[in-house]
Write an enzyme that holds these catalytic residues in place. Sequence first.
Site: not given
Length: 318
Positions: A185, A8, A253, A203, A189, A193, A268
């Site tokens: 993708k 979540a 964002n 961004n 990233n 990122n 990540e």
Amino acid sequence: MNIMIMGAGALGSLFGGLLSQHHQVTLVGRGRHIETMRDNGLKIEGATLLHAWPKCIMDIETIEKTSLPDIVILAVKAYDTEEAIKQCLPVIGPDTRIMTFQNGLGNVETIQDHVPDTHIIGGITSHGATRLDPGMIRHGGIGDTVIGHLSCDDHENIQKVADIFTASGIITSISENIGKEIWSKTIVNSAINPITALLGEPNGAILEDPGLVDLVKKIVSEGVSVANSIGMELIRDRTIDMTLDIARRTAKNRSSMLQDVEATRRTEIDHINGVIVRMGQEKGIEAKFNNALLDAVKVRERGEIDKDIIKKIALLDS
Ligand code: PAF
């Protein structure tokens, strides 16, 4: 449809809120965010304005065995995939499909270790989402969502899933080569990122500085070379344009990696730039910009802030 979303975080919550307008959605997560949504619902602001009421649980074992989900969406961090899929196994019935919308490489392969290919739907999404407070997220930019089977030609079923997403406001197309989409993708990233995490900026900051646009081109070029060394057939300029386009569409964002470092969470980076560097080494392709970003984000994860690090990385070539 009975849809369970494992994780979540910002994206899992955004998708959960949108899908819950027309479907029975259960969000599985932890802590105050889940507690707040249980009591007050989920408030979404920004590109979507919605007060949604997905069912929120902390423990998968509370799911009735008589109503197993039709779709399980994995929206956990890439380093939690193994644990998450193991937890999901008891609620995966013969007709359940597992979808992944996670960042990075290796998620599909981890799921494949536990679930037959015919049950897996790979996916990518470039929606931007930020968790503002418990129970509240901001939809920070509308992006594309692409899904695809790994090795199954059940077109009717996947079209049904894409239609469900699209009808809920997540415009979704189908790819015959989802592995290639996941690589593209991941390369997006790999640039957006770490740059935004190290700058501490949303961004859109990337587009305001020609030096950063140039750095994006170098990072993406390395990723494309590595991807193509294993037969992905990506086009360098198209992947650069895609990266800049996603930065534009999610300009406001704060990337998931920036949110992670700000919340002192693990990032990540290993599953994004780390995999590109490692696979590059295996193929004899130097990925020095990805490597420098990998090192810098590791330092940032430890709480050390070097305001000039991006400038230093940008100068690696000169
Ligand atoms: O990880 C993220 O933040 C997202 O994948 C994206 C699309 C770059 C938007 O911020």
